[in-house]
Design a protein around this motif. Structure first.
Motif, PDB file in Angstrom:
ATOM      1  N   THR A  46     -47.007 109.127 -64.783  1.00  0.00           N
ATOM      2  CA  THR A  46     -46.545 107.736 -64.853  1.00  0.00           C
ATOM      3  C   THR A  46     -45.136 107.673 -65.455  1.00  0.00           C
ATOM      4  O   THR A  46     -44.142 107.733 -64.738  1.00  0.00           O
ATOM      5  N   PHE A  47     -45.051 107.579 -66.787  1.00  0.00           N
ATOM      6  CA  PHE A  47     -43.763 107.371 -67.458  1.00  0.00           C
ATOM      7  C   PHE A  47     -42.752 108.466 -67.160  1.00  0.00           C
ATOM      8  O   PHE A  47     -41.616 108.210 -66.760  1.00  0.00           O
ATOM      9  N   ARG A  53     -41.990  99.762 -65.862  1.00  0.00           N
ATOM     10  CA  ARG A  53     -41.187  98.716 -65.226  1.00  0.00           C
ATOM     11  C   ARG A  53     -39.707  98.870 -65.592  1.00  0.00           C
ATOM     12  O   ARG A  53     -38.823  98.667 -64.754  1.00  0.00           O
ATOM     13  N   MET A  63     -40.579  94.786 -72.063  1.00  0.00           N
ATOM     14  CA  MET A  63     -41.033  95.239 -70.752  1.00  0.00           C
ATOM     15  C   MET A  63     -41.674  96.615 -70.865  1.00  0.00           C
ATOM     16  O   MET A  63     -41.258  97.438 -71.678  1.00  0.00           O
ATOM     17  N   SER A  64     -42.688  96.895 -70.046  1.00  0.00           N
ATOM     18  CA  SER A  64     -43.355  98.194 -70.084  1.00  0.00           C
ATOM     19  C   SER A  64     -42.375  99.305 -69.699  1.00  0.00           C
ATOM     20  O   SER A  64     -41.383  99.066 -69.005  1.00  0.00           O
ATOM     21  N   VAL A  65     -42.673 100.504 -70.161  1.00  0.00           N
ATOM     22  CA  VAL A  65     -41.796 101.649 -69.910  1.00  0.00           C
ATOM     23  C   VAL A  65     -41.631 101.891 -68.411  1.00  0.00           C
ATOM     24  O   VAL A  65     -40.525 102.147 -67.922  1.00  0.00           O
ATOM     25  N   MET A  89     -36.448  97.426 -72.566  1.00  0.00           N
ATOM     26  CA  MET A  89     -37.507  97.814 -73.501  1.00  0.00           C
ATOM     27  C   MET A  89     -37.464  96.961 -74.764  1.00  0.00           C
ATOM     28  O   MET A  89     -38.495  96.703 -75.381  1.00  0.00           O
ATOM     29  N   SER A 136     -45.548 101.226 -79.102  1.00  0.00           N
ATOM     30  CA  SER A 136     -44.853 101.286 -77.819  1.00  0.00           C
ATOM     31  C   SER A 136     -43.790 102.383 -77.847  1.00  0.00           C
ATOM     32  O   SER A 136     -43.383 102.840 -78.922  1.00  0.00           O
ATOM     33  N   TYR A 137     -43.330 102.755 -76.650  1.00  0.00           N
ATOM     34  CA  TYR A 137     -42.264 103.758 -76.588  1.00  0.00           C
ATOM     35  C   TYR A 137     -40.998 103.234 -77.263  1.00  0.00           C
ATOM     36  O   TYR A 137     -40.267 103.991 -77.907  1.00  0.00           O
TER      37      TYR A 137
END
Length: 652
Positions: free
Chosen positions: A201-202, A384, A380-382, A376, A313-314
């Motif tokens: 994913t990421f 996206r 927003m998600s990593v 970020m 979160s990242y």
């Protein structure tokens, strides 16, 4: 007019990469297999983009397909033996292994209903597919990542099987082969576990983002920008290397690749202006290794940290790592500045500098990196953020013809991104084996308690033992696997002593990365020596000396979590950063033996002691350290004035 430094050709860069980076040792395929690999890599990227845009599949499906792609392509691209690298032909047994890998990757999607209905009971076919998955992962890891991580994973498997025969506190009930296979391939606690999930994913998307950035020519722009900012200063080329490598680290997840990419430009420039081969290579190695520590896009293990810590979160990790990363590069900058003064090295002349106006005209190439940060920051998600950053990269590249990403460039970026992801996928799959064994056997808690007993419950001793474990593991395994091992074994011991989770995990993350510049096996330093023509071990020693800040900073943020912006006020944070910078300046002067002038032996001792006291976050030590720091400055100016007076008298 720019400086002609005789940069390495692409062929020379590739030769250095192949020597020191297992992920670069691939066949150069043509004909039928060339097309098969090309479409395989392209399909791999398109699959990842599809699931990122339209939604991920269930964990087992997403990860098993990702694994199948990676394993099949590794067996086609990476030869079984290094000496077969130049043959550029796919051996018959590699074709068979690739076909089996495809079957392994397709098994979950094709049989998911039956596997779920069996509730953990394995048929003979299930067993053999699972066993094949384990063996293929081990062999693919050996080829694409290196022998050490395969051996480590194999030892963990042996530990799982032969637990009853282990000595003392290491003994456990043991797993039979069927249960081991079931854990490793039919749960999300083994090969298809969290590490591979993050890879699928990421990490993959950020590797794609880096591949698209490269197509814009941003790598060369980083060099030009660094030269225009730092080139005129004392020892300018070395500072260019530091600045350029920090920027390169945002698009490269490999210390060795970073060394070869930016070092092929900066190392010849440093040598031309008087730096010794070993020192020139050391500057580049130390700076390039720090690239993985530099937000917003850090090393792959930082993405794993999100899942391992939980509830974070990242962006929280990237934000926490910002001040330590700046301190790291500031420390190298200070050491390089003192060395340049000691040797009397000049910066670049005006004629050797690039045209600043021309450099500023391409400042738009930094927009995609800034986009990642802003997205970020907004929550927003990593995934996206990575997707939108790829889109922004394509849009921004169109501003000028020479940076424009056309259709062919986009296809090449998709292929290059997938190729870069192969080693990461293999490493995370192997890391999943380690995590699965640790989870099933309780090994993590046993070793954490053993580490605490060995250190007598003392935090500093526990940190020292953890540091050595991470450095030793890092000498032969990639950062990802190193982090997985140390975070499951050593980090819990540090946390048990009251250290915040983030501080403990970043501690092992840091030392896993700087193993690349720690002799006797310092791959980034050895690659830099390959570029500079210097002696490898001497280059490694110099790089470790230059990066002394990297060995100190992790202790600082464990003992003073305020450096990670954890539960602190801005006033106290400013003081902590100031004392850290003053401490690193004093230590740098003590190690190099120069500041405003050459230091006497007792001044070097004052610098080292005062620096260490300033770095230790405690009121009394800070005050004493500050006093010694002030004394060192006073001695520097007093002796400088005295030396100036003596020279004036001698001229009379």
């Amino acid at each position: 007019m720019s400086l002609n430094v005789g940069s390495l050709s692409e062929e020379q860069q590739q030769a250095v990469l192949e020597k020191f980076d297992p992920e670069a040792r691939t066949r150069k395929l043509n004909g039928l297999f060339g097309w098969i690999v090309f479409f395989g890599l392209l399909s791999f990227s398109l699959f990842q983009l599809y699931t990122a845009i339209f939604g991920q599949l269930t964990a087992q499906l997403q990860r098993s397909i990702h694994l199948g792609f990676a394993l099949a392509l590794i067996f086609l691209l990476f030869p079984a033996r290094k000496k077969n690298l130049q043959k550029n032909k796919v051996a018959w047994y590699d074709v068979i292994l690739a076909i089996i890998a495809i079957a392994v990757g397709a098994y979950w999607p094709l049989m998911i209903d039956e596997i779920v209905m069996r509730v953990g009971r394995l048929t003979d076919l299930d067993f053999y597919i699972g066993l094949a998955a384990i063996l293929l992962v081990l062999e693919a890891t050996r080829r694409a990542v290196g022998l050490p991580i395969m051996i480590i994973s194999g030892l963990f498997l042996c530990y799982a099987l032969f637990g009853p025969y282990m000595p003392g506190f290491l003994a456990h009930r043991g797993l039979d082969l069927t249960r081991l296979v079931q854990t490793m391939f039919y749960t999300t606690e083994g090969i298809l576990g969290t590490p591979l999930g993050v890879s699928s994913t990421f990490i993959f998307l950020f590797l794609l983002f880096g591949a698209f950035l490269v197509k814009t020519g941003v790598g060369q722009y980083f060099n030009d920008l660094a030269v225009s900012i730092a080139g005129r200063s004392i020892g300018g080329p070395a500072k260019v290397a530091i600045f350029s490598s920090a920027l390169q680290g945002t698009i490269s997840g490999s210390s060795v690749a970073n060394v070869v990419t930016s070092g092929s430009f900066t190392i010849p420039m440093m040598k031309k202006l008087g730096y010794k081969k070993e020192f020139a290579g050391a500057v580049e190695a130390a700076a390039s290794t720090g690239g993985q520590l530099m937000p917003p896009i850090m090393g792959a293990a930082a993405f794993l940290m999100v899942e391992f810590i939980g509830g974070i979160s990242y962006w929280d990790i990237a934000k926490a790592a910002a001040i330590p990363a700046l301190l790291y590069f500031t420390g190298i900058w200070i050491m390089t500045d003192f060395e340049a003064k000691r040797l009397g090295l000049r910066g670049l002349t005006k004629e050797e500098m690039p045209n600043r106006k021309e450099v500023l005209k391409k400042i738009y190439l930094l927009v995609p990196i800034l986009t990642v940060i802003v997205l970020m920051m907004t929550g927003m998600s990593v995934m996206r953020a990575a997707l939108w950053s790829i889109v922004i990269t394509i849009v921004v590249s169109a501003i000028k013809k020479e940076t424009r990403i056309g259709f062919k460039d986009a296809i090449d970026a998709l292929v290059d991104g997938a190729r870069t992801a192969l080693g990461v996928a293999a490493a995370t799959a192997a890391a999943g084996i380690i995590v699965g064994v640790v989870t099933k056997t309780g090994l993590g808690l046993k070793l954490a308690n053993g580490l605490l007993d060995l250190a007598g419950g003392h935090l500093l001793l526990t940190l020292v033992f953890t540091m050595f474990a991470a450095l030793v593991l890092g000498m032969g395994s990639p950062t990802t696997a190193n982090y997985v091992i140390t975070s499951t074994i050593a980090a819990p011991a540090i946390i048990l002593l009251g250290v915040p989770d983030l501080s403990a995990h970043l501690f092992v993350f840091y030392f896993g990365i700087i193993a690349d510049i720690t002799p006797p096996v310092a791959l980034a330093a050895f690659a830099a020596a390959g570029v500079s023509g210097g002696e490898p071990i001497k280059t490694g020693v110099n790089s470790a000396k230059l990066a002394i800040a990297a060995f100190i900073i992790p202790y600082m943020f464990v003992l003073s979590p305020e450096l990670l912006m954890i539960d602190t006020s801005w006033t106290y944070l400013i003081w902590v950063v100031f004392s850290a910078l003053a401490g690193m300046t004093a230590i740098g002067a003590g190690i190099i033996g120069y500041w405003f002038r050459k230091l006497y032996w007792y001044e070097r001792i004052i610098g080292l002691v005062g620096g260490l006291l300033l770095i230790y976050p405690e009121g009394v030590s800070d005050m004493v350290g500050l006093g010694l720091f002030a004394l060192l400055i006073a001695l520097q100016f007093m002796m400088k004035r005295q030396d100036g007076g003596n020279k004036a008298l001698s001229n009379v």
